[in-house]
Design a protein around this motif. Sequence first.
Motif, PDB file in Angstrom:
ATOM      1  N   CYS A 105       0.843  -1.198   0.000  1.00  0.00           N
ATOM      2  CA  CYS A 105       0.000   0.000   0.000  1.00  0.00           C
ATOM      3  C   CYS A 105       0.878   1.247   0.000  1.00  0.00           C
ATOM      4  CB  CYS A 105      -0.916  -0.004   1.221  1.00  0.00           C
ATOM      5  SG  CYS A 105      -2.112   1.339   1.131  1.00  0.00           S
ATOM      6  N   VAL A 154     -16.938  -8.830 -12.515  1.00  0.00           N
ATOM      7  CA  VAL A 154     -16.106  -9.088 -13.693  1.00  0.00           C
ATOM      8  C   VAL A 154     -14.709  -8.528 -13.438  1.00  0.00           C
ATOM      9  CG1 VAL A 154     -15.886  -8.815 -16.184  1.00  0.00           C
ATOM     10  CG2 VAL A 154     -18.158  -8.955 -15.140  1.00  0.00           C
ATOM     11  N   LEU A 186      -3.489  -6.697 -11.646  1.00  0.00           N
ATOM     12  CA  LEU A 186      -2.147  -6.107 -11.762  1.00  0.00           C
ATOM     13  C   LEU A 186      -1.270  -6.389 -10.540  1.00  0.00           C
ATOM     14  CD1 LEU A 186      -2.797  -2.661 -13.476  1.00  0.00           C
ATOM     15  CD2 LEU A 186      -1.947  -4.775 -14.497  1.00  0.00           C
ATOM     16  N   THR A 189       1.838  -8.356 -11.093  1.00  0.00           N
ATOM     17  CA  THR A 189       3.037  -7.807 -11.750  1.00  0.00           C
ATOM     18  C   THR A 189       3.987  -7.211 -10.702  1.00  0.00           C
ATOM     19  OG1 THR A 189       2.013  -5.635 -12.042  1.00  0.00           O
ATOM     20  CG2 THR A 189       1.762  -7.189 -13.864  1.00  0.00           C
ATOM     21  N   ARG A 194       8.887  -6.955  -3.119  1.00  0.00           N
ATOM     22  CA  ARG A 194       7.915  -6.136  -2.378  1.00  0.00           C
ATOM     23  C   ARG A 194       6.769  -6.974  -1.830  1.00  0.00           C
ATOM     24  NH1 ARG A 194       5.275  -1.932  -4.406  1.00  0.00           N
ATOM     25  NH2 ARG A 194       5.468  -2.163  -6.650  1.00  0.00           N
ATOM     26  N   VAL A 220     -15.482 -11.888 -20.083  1.00  0.00           N
ATOM     27  CA  VAL A 220     -16.798 -11.262 -20.279  1.00  0.00           C
ATOM     28  C   VAL A 220     -16.663 -10.243 -21.400  1.00  0.00           C
ATOM     29  CG1 VAL A 220     -18.521  -9.767 -19.188  1.00  0.00           C
ATOM     30  CG2 VAL A 220     -17.582 -11.719 -17.939  1.00  0.00           C
ATOM     31  N   PRO A 244      -5.571  -4.108 -18.114  1.00  0.00           N
ATOM     32  CA  PRO A 244      -4.633  -5.222 -18.290  1.00  0.00           C
ATOM     33  C   PRO A 244      -3.725  -5.124 -19.514  1.00  0.00           C
ATOM     34  CG  PRO A 244      -6.864  -5.878 -18.927  1.00  0.00           C
ATOM     35  CD  PRO A 244      -6.944  -4.449 -18.485  1.00  0.00           C
ATOM     36  N   VAL A 289       5.395   1.683 -12.368  1.00  0.00           N
ATOM     37  CA  VAL A 289       5.706   0.539 -13.221  1.00  0.00           C
ATOM     38  C   VAL A 289       7.145   0.689 -13.747  1.00  0.00           C
ATOM     39  CG1 VAL A 289       4.978  -0.768 -15.236  1.00  0.00           C
ATOM     40  CG2 VAL A 289       3.264   0.352 -13.810  1.00  0.00           C
ATOM     41  N   LYS A 432      -6.335   3.972  -8.922  1.00  0.00           N
ATOM     42  CA  LYS A 432      -4.929   4.239  -9.248  1.00  0.00           C
ATOM     43  C   LYS A 432      -3.972   3.386  -8.407  1.00  0.00           C
ATOM     44  CE  LYS A 432      -4.587   8.045  -5.967  1.00  0.00           C
ATOM     45  NZ  LYS A 432      -4.220   9.417  -5.705  1.00  0.00           N
ATOM     46  N   SER A 433      -4.475   2.729  -7.382  1.00  0.00           N
ATOM     47  CA  SER A 433      -3.640   1.852  -6.559  1.00  0.00           C
ATOM     48  C   SER A 433      -4.529   0.766  -5.984  1.00  0.00           C
ATOM     49  CB  SER A 433      -2.983   2.652  -5.421  1.00  0.00           C
ATOM     50  OG  SER A 433      -3.991   3.155  -4.568  1.00  0.00           O
ATOM     51  N   ALA A 437      -8.580   1.209  -5.618  1.00  0.00           N
ATOM     52  CA  ALA A 437      -9.491   0.339  -6.374  1.00  0.00           C
ATOM     53  C   ALA A 437     -10.461  -0.351  -5.405  1.00  0.00           C
ATOM     54  CB  ALA A 437      -8.683  -0.691  -7.165  1.00  0.00           C
TER      55      ALA A 437
HETATM   56  C1  FAD Z   1       3.916  -3.049 -12.055  1.00  0.00           C
HETATM   57  C2  FAD Z   1       2.859  -2.488 -11.169  1.00  0.00           C
HETATM   58  C3  FAD Z   1       3.147  -2.272  -9.840  1.00  0.00           C
HETATM   59  C4  FAD Z   1       2.187  -1.739  -8.999  1.00  0.00           C
HETATM   60  N1  FAD Z   1       2.516  -1.567  -7.696  1.00  0.00           N
HETATM   61  C5  FAD Z   1       1.564  -1.128  -6.838  1.00  0.00           C
HETATM   62  C6  FAD Z   1       1.853  -1.025  -5.452  1.00  0.00           C
HETATM   63  O1  FAD Z   1       2.952  -1.312  -5.000  1.00  0.00           O
HETATM   64  N2  FAD Z   1       0.868  -0.583  -4.640  1.00  0.00           N
HETATM   65  C7  FAD Z   1      -0.374  -0.248  -5.098  1.00  0.00           C
HETATM   66  O2  FAD Z   1      -1.232   0.115  -4.307  1.00  0.00           O
HETATM   67  N3  FAD Z   1      -0.668  -0.323  -6.413  1.00  0.00           N
HETATM   68  C8  FAD Z   1       0.268  -0.763  -7.292  1.00  0.00           C
HETATM   69  N4  FAD Z   1      -0.019  -0.866  -8.620  1.00  0.00           N
HETATM   70  C9  FAD Z   1      -1.350  -0.418  -9.103  1.00  0.00           C
HETATM   71  C10 FAD Z   1      -2.420  -1.447  -8.794  1.00  0.00           C
HETATM   72  O3  FAD Z   1      -1.965  -2.728  -9.116  1.00  0.00           O
HETATM   73  C11 FAD Z   1      -3.703  -1.101  -9.561  1.00  0.00           C
HETATM   74  O4  FAD Z   1      -4.091   0.216  -9.243  1.00  0.00           O
HETATM   75  C12 FAD Z   1      -4.818  -2.054  -9.172  1.00  0.00           C
HETATM   76  O5  FAD Z   1      -4.446  -3.395  -9.431  1.00  0.00           O
HETATM   77  C13 FAD Z   1      -6.105  -1.729  -9.919  1.00  0.00           C
HETATM   78  O6  FAD Z   1      -7.054  -2.680  -9.534  1.00  0.00           O
HETATM   79  P1  FAD Z   1      -8.313  -3.078 -10.422  1.00  0.00           P
HETATM   80  O7  FAD Z   1      -8.970  -4.191  -9.724  1.00  0.00           O
HETATM   81  O8  FAD Z   1      -9.098  -1.853 -10.680  1.00  0.00           O
HETATM   82  O9  FAD Z   1      -7.726  -3.530 -11.834  1.00  0.00           O
HETATM   83  P2  FAD Z   1      -6.702  -4.663 -12.273  1.00  0.00           P
HETATM   84  O10 FAD Z   1      -5.713  -4.936 -11.222  1.00  0.00           O
HETATM   85  O11 FAD Z   1      -6.241  -4.242 -13.617  1.00  0.00           O
HETATM   86  O12 FAD Z   1      -7.610  -5.961 -12.406  1.00  0.00           O
HETATM   87  C14 FAD Z   1      -8.562  -6.100 -13.434  1.00  0.00           C
HETATM   88  C15 FAD Z   1      -8.851  -7.583 -13.632  1.00  0.00           C
HETATM   89  O13 FAD Z   1      -9.894  -7.731 -14.570  1.00  0.00           O
HETATM   90  C16 FAD Z   1      -9.581  -8.772 -15.481  1.00  0.00           C
HETATM   91  N5  FAD Z   1     -10.324  -8.526 -16.717  1.00  0.00           N
HETATM   92  C17 FAD Z   1     -10.134  -7.520 -17.605  1.00  0.00           C
HETATM   93  N6  FAD Z   1     -11.024  -7.615 -18.611  1.00  0.00           N
HETATM   94  C18 FAD Z   1     -11.801  -8.694 -18.341  1.00  0.00           C
HETATM   95  C19 FAD Z   1     -12.901  -9.277 -19.004  1.00  0.00           C
HETATM   96  N7  FAD Z   1     -13.364  -8.775 -20.134  1.00  0.00           N
HETATM   97  N8  FAD Z   1     -13.454 -10.396 -18.470  1.00  0.00           N
HETATM   98  C20 FAD Z   1     -12.977 -10.924 -17.300  1.00  0.00           C
HETATM   99  N9  FAD Z   1     -11.928 -10.385 -16.632  1.00  0.00           N
HETATM  100  C21 FAD Z   1     -11.358  -9.278 -17.130  1.00  0.00           C
HETATM  101  C22 FAD Z   1      -8.072  -8.646 -15.640  1.00  0.00           C
HETATM  102  O14 FAD Z   1      -7.502  -9.837 -16.163  1.00  0.00           O
HETATM  103  C23 FAD Z   1      -7.665  -8.358 -14.207  1.00  0.00           C
HETATM  104  O15 FAD Z   1      -7.467  -9.536 -13.470  1.00  0.00           O
HETATM  105  C24 FAD Z   1       0.911  -1.402  -9.498  1.00  0.00           C
HETATM  106  C25 FAD Z   1       0.610  -1.616 -10.849  1.00  0.00           C
HETATM  107  C26 FAD Z   1       1.563  -2.160 -11.677  1.00  0.00           C
HETATM  108  C27 FAD Z   1       1.239  -2.391 -13.114  1.00  0.00           C
END
Ligand code: FAD
Length: 485
Positions: A105, A154, A186, A189, A194, A220, A244, A289, A432-433, A437
């Motif tokens: 975090c 989803v 994400l 990744t 960490r 989906v 993604p 990233v 954004k994190s 989220a």
């Molecule tokens: C390299 C990297 C390091 C990071 N480090 C940090 C950190 O240290 N601390 C921090 O707080 N944040 C960090 N972040 C940011 C954080 O990971 C994201 O802000 C967070 O994951 C966003 O969450 P989300 O659930 O909105 O989306 P995502 O994590 O993008 O998850 C979306 C999910 O939906 C799935 N999906 C997409 N389309 C479909 C579909 N059509 N049908 C079914 N499934 C689908 C994807 O496969 C994925 O699993 C980092 C990001 C990256 C890339």
Amino acid sequence: MSAVASEPARVAPPKLNPVRVPITEERPEQRVRDFRTILHAYSREEAVLEAKRCIQCRRPWCVEACPITQDCREYIRLIAAADFDGAARVTLRDNPLAGTLCKVCYHYCEEACVVAKKGVPIAIRHLKRAALDQGRSDVAYVPSRPRAQRVAVVGAGPAGLMAAWELGIRGYSVTVFERDAELGGLMLTIPAYRMTDEDLRRDLARFRDLDVTFARSTRVGQQVPVESLLSDGYAGVILSIGTPEHRALGVPGEQLPGVVPALGFLRAVHAGQTVPLGHEIVVIGGGDVAMDSVRTALRGSPGARVTLVYRRDRAEMPADGEEVHGAEQEQVRFLFRKAPVEIVGRDRVEGLVVRAVELGPPDAGGRRTPTPIVGSEETIACDTVIVAVGQQTDLTGFPSRLELKVTSQGWPEGRGTAHATAIPGVYAVGGKSVVYAMGAAMEAVGELDTYLAAKRGETPSPRPDPFGAGPAFHLPAGYTAPIRK
Ligand SMILES: Cc1cc2nc3c(=O)[nH]c(=O)nc-3n(C[C@H](O)[C@H](O)[C@H](O)COP(=O)(O)OP(=O)(O)OC[C@H]3O[C@@H](n4cnc5c(N)ncnc54)[C@H](O)[C@@H]3O)c2cc1C
Ligand code: SF4
Ligand code: SF4
């Protein structure tokens, strides 16, 4: 002569201790040799000492700054009293991904902590780790009475997992559709120095008694149309599809062998694969990233020189300060105010052409606008270019009738209250994190629960205690308003 009203007795303000109990970390020259965890956990004694620095503010600034309103003031109070089991319970009560967040975090709570005005804020995130390490954390969440309504989520990133938890403990039957084989979005990744998959696995193990089913490798929009979810008996839908996909740089030469998209690179390394890189590695970007990419490249290619190219100054890098400092300690070379123009080479990458930039007046977001200086081109010799300039979403198969808005950082969200889309009962969230989220999902589920309760002819109630024994969710005493950045 009139009597002078006696002044109320003044209570001396608690004394702030501005010095944090140090967090031991691996030395830079040692840690770059592999993916070992950089930060060491506090011992019990260290955690108690650090927790005692907290003055237990009447207004919990730290909680107000946490997007999921984690009651960190309370778990710190319990740690100060050496009640680690209690601290672990409070932590897990508000936060189903606590084991992950205590490692990754960006601790917005610490920025808001009053102690920061005089010195180093309380190590709120690190104390969360102490609560889980030292207290009882192998517990399972308990669903409340079944609601007889099904909800589809989803995407199994942090937003989707938070939504599934919020719905599961309220007694809904939840199916999470995830296009990948693995859960985590994400988070999969983030480099192992960490956080590890074991952290996430332990968090998800606590979901075992909830009515949450994961439909992996199911996309989906393509395999399952969004609208068919509603006609197939799901009473509500949370879309949490995140970002993604890799965002390209858009310069000539980007198709050359040796150009590596950061997201695919980090995902592969996280999954334990070896990604062959060269000896002169350039990473383009200034966010988190990019920081993970330079530091992973150093570990994955021993002896390589790793250079970061960024078009603004250090102060304007969007990356977390701790990550930038860590990369500096590990001898990453930083080149500021350079914009990429072209990637050159015959059969593979041989160099990156950059142009110097001038920084103009601040834009609407407060960051200075980079303007290229014509004629200032130079070529940085390199054999690998890692592109880390952002991620994007993929809306293939999602109907325009949802009227989604794609944010500047790439994820889609609903335009209505709590991210409601234009289709009743369907919400779209991201952040954004990790914790942002999760916060957006928490908000959307609150609204969706109200909508679903109305369909049942009931009044909505707050989130129940996820252990089935304590009071329902309520804001901690003194809480005034959320602090958001
Ligand atoms: C390299 C990297 C390091 C990071 N480090 C940090 C950190 O240290 N601390 C921090 O707080 N944040 C960090 N972040 C940011 C954080 O990971 C994201 O802000 C967070 O994951 C966003 O969450 P989300 O659930 O909105 O989306 P995502 O994590 O993008 O998850 C979306 C999910 O939906 C799935 N999906 C997409 N389309 C479909 C579909 N059509 N049908 C079914 N499934 C689908 C994807 O496969 C994925 O699993 C980092 C990001 C990256 C890339
Ligand atoms: S989840 Fe993050 S922001 Fe919230 S209290 Fe924990 S470290 Fe702070
Ligand atoms: S703001 Fe800082 S000092 Fe105040 S309660 Fe929170 S952690 Fe403790």
